[in-house]
Motif scaffolding. Structure first.
Motif, short mmCIF file in Angstrom:
data_model
loop_
_atom_site.label_atom_id
_atom_site.label_comp_id
_atom_site.label_asym_id
_atom_site.label_seq_id
_atom_site.Cartn_x
_atom_site.Cartn_y
_atom_site.Cartn_z
N THR A 173 26.24 -36.10 18.28
CA THR A 173 26.34 -36.79 19.57
C THR A 173 26.23 -38.31 19.38
O THR A 173 26.00 -38.80 18.27
N ARG A 174 26.38 -39.04 20.47
CA ARG A 174 26.34 -40.51 20.42
C ARG A 174 24.98 -41.02 19.97
O ARG A 174 24.90 -42.07 19.33
N ASP A 175 23.92 -40.30 20.29
CA ASP A 175 22.58 -40.72 19.87
C ASP A 175 22.15 -40.03 18.57
O ASP A 175 20.95 -39.87 18.31
N ASN A 176 23.15 -39.61 17.77
CA ASN A 176 22.93 -39.08 16.42
C ASN A 176 22.14 -37.78 16.39
O ASN A 176 21.44 -37.49 15.41
N ALA A 177 22.24 -36.98 17.43
CA ALA A 177 21.65 -35.65 17.44
C ALA A 177 22.72 -34.65 17.00
O ALA A 177 23.90 -34.81 17.31
N MET A 198 29.08 -38.44 23.94
CA MET A 198 28.01 -38.14 24.89
C MET A 198 26.65 -38.21 24.21
O MET A 198 26.53 -38.03 23.00
N ASP A 199 25.62 -38.45 25.03
CA ASP A 199 24.25 -38.31 24.55
C ASP A 199 23.89 -36.82 24.48
O ASP A 199 24.61 -35.97 25.01
N LEU A 200 22.77 -36.53 23.82
CA LEU A 200 22.35 -35.14 23.65
C LEU A 200 22.16 -34.45 25.00
O LEU A 200 22.66 -33.34 25.21
N ASN A 201 21.46 -35.09 25.92
CA ASN A 201 21.21 -34.47 27.23
C ASN A 201 22.51 -34.24 27.99
O ASN A 201 22.69 -33.23 28.67
N GLN A 202 23.45 -35.20 27.91
CA GLN A 202 24.74 -35.03 28.57
C GLN A 202 25.51 -33.86 27.97
O GLN A 202 26.10 -33.06 28.70
N ALA A 203 25.50 -33.75 26.66
CA ALA A 203 26.26 -32.68 26.00
C ALA A 203 25.72 -31.31 26.36
O ALA A 203 26.48 -30.35 26.53
N SER A 239 26.59 -30.84 30.47
CA SER A 239 27.90 -31.18 31.04
C SER A 239 28.99 -30.24 30.53
O SER A 239 30.05 -30.67 30.09
#
Length: 255
Positions: free
Chosen positions: A75-79, A123-128, A131
C-alpha cells in the motif's frame, strides 16, 4: 472393380469421416486453410476439406471465469496485504481473440493482477481494507479498456479477499491492544481527576455554609463581640479551606 477403385473409395470415405465436424453448443471453432484464417464454425454439423483445412482453435462462447491467484500488494503507507480477485469475461469476436494475442486468458489474468497492484498501491492500508467496492469499480474500468483491443467483454470483476499478511495482522493486533490500554488509563485518570475536583468543591461549599450558620447564630444572640468573633472565625475558616480547594481546582482543571 479393380484394386485401385477400392483404394480410391476407401480414401474418399476416410476423407469424409475426417472432414465431418460436429461443433457442440457453447463453442465456436476457428478453421484455417493452408495456414490462413478461413472462417468460424458455429455449433452444429459441418463438413470441411481435411486435406487443406484444419481446426486450429476451439473457443467457448460462454462466460469465462478467470481466477486471479492471491498476491502480495504494498500500500501507499508501505503496508503489505494479500489480495485476490475473480473476473468474468466473454469473447465477443473469435478471430480477434485468437489472433490478436497469443493467450487471451493468461493476458487478462496478468492484467487483473497488475491493475490490482496499481490500484491498491495508491491507497493507505485502512482505505484498502475498507474500500472493496471502489477497488472493484476501478479494476473493472482498468481492464475493460484494455480488453477492447481483443474484443473481449468484461462482464464483472469481484474482489475475493483483501487481508493483511500474518505479520501485519499480528502488528495490528498489538497496536489495537496498546490503544485499548491507553484509553483505559486515560479514562481512569479522568475519573480520578473529576473525583478530586468534586471533593474540593464539596469541602469549599461545606465551609461556606458552616460560616454562614455561625454568623446567623451570633447575630441572633445580639452579642456584638461574639458576632465579631464569629465573623473573624468564619472568615479564617473559609480562607483556610478555600486555599487548598482552589489550588486543587486549578491543578486538576488543567487538560
Amino acid at each position: 472393380m479393380t484394386e485401385f477403385s477400392f483404394v480410391l473409395i476407401f480414401l474418399v470415405i476416410v476423407a469424409i469421416i475426417k472432414g465431418v465436424r460436429i461443433v457442440p453448443q457453447g463453442e465456436e471453432w476457428v478453421v484455417e486453410r493452408l495456414g490462413k484464417f478461413a472462417g468460424v464454425l458455429s455449433p452444429g454439423l459441418h463438413v470441411i476439406n481435411p486435406i487443406f483445412t484444419k481446426v486450429s482453435y476451439k473457443v467457448t462462447t460462454k462466460d469465462i471465469i478467470l481466477d486471479v491467484p492471491e498476491q502480495e500488494v504494498i500500500t501507499r503507507d508501505n503496508a503489505v496485504i494479500l489480495a485476490n480477485a475473480v473476473a468474468f469475461i466473454k469473447v465477443s469476436n473469435i478471430e480477434r481473440a485468437v489472433y490478436g494475442i497469443e493467450n487471451f486468458r493468461e493476458a487478462m489474468r496478468n492484467m487483473v493482477q497488475t491493475s490490482l497492484r496499481s490500484i491498491i498501491g495508491g491507497m493507505d492500508l485502512n482505505q484498502a481494507l475498507t474500500s472493496r467496492d471502489r477497488i472493484k469499480s476501478e479494476l473493472k474500468q482498468a481492464i475493460a479498456d484494455e480488453a477492447l483491443d481483443w474484443v473481449l467483454t468484461v462482464k464483472s470483476v469481484e474482489i475475493q479477499d483483501i487481508k493483511p499478511t500474518p505479520n501485519m495482522q499480528d502488528a495490528m493486533e498489538r497496536q489495537a491492544a496498546a490503544e485499548r490500554e491507553r484509553v483505559a488509563v486515560v479514562t481512569e485518570a479522568e475519573g480520578a481527576k473529576q473525583s478530586l475536583i468534586l471533593n474540593a468543591e464539596a469541602r469549599l461549599e461545606a465551609a461556606r455554609k458552616d460560616a454562614e450558620a455561625q454568623l446567623v447564630a451570633a447575630k441572633g444572640a445580639n452579642d456584638p463581640e461574639r458576632f465579631s468573633a464569629m465573623l473573624d472565625w468564619g472568615l479564617r475558616l473559609v480562607l483556610l479551606l478555600a486555599a487548598p480547594c482552589t489550588l486543587a481546582l486549578l491543578v486538576f482543571a488543567q487538560p
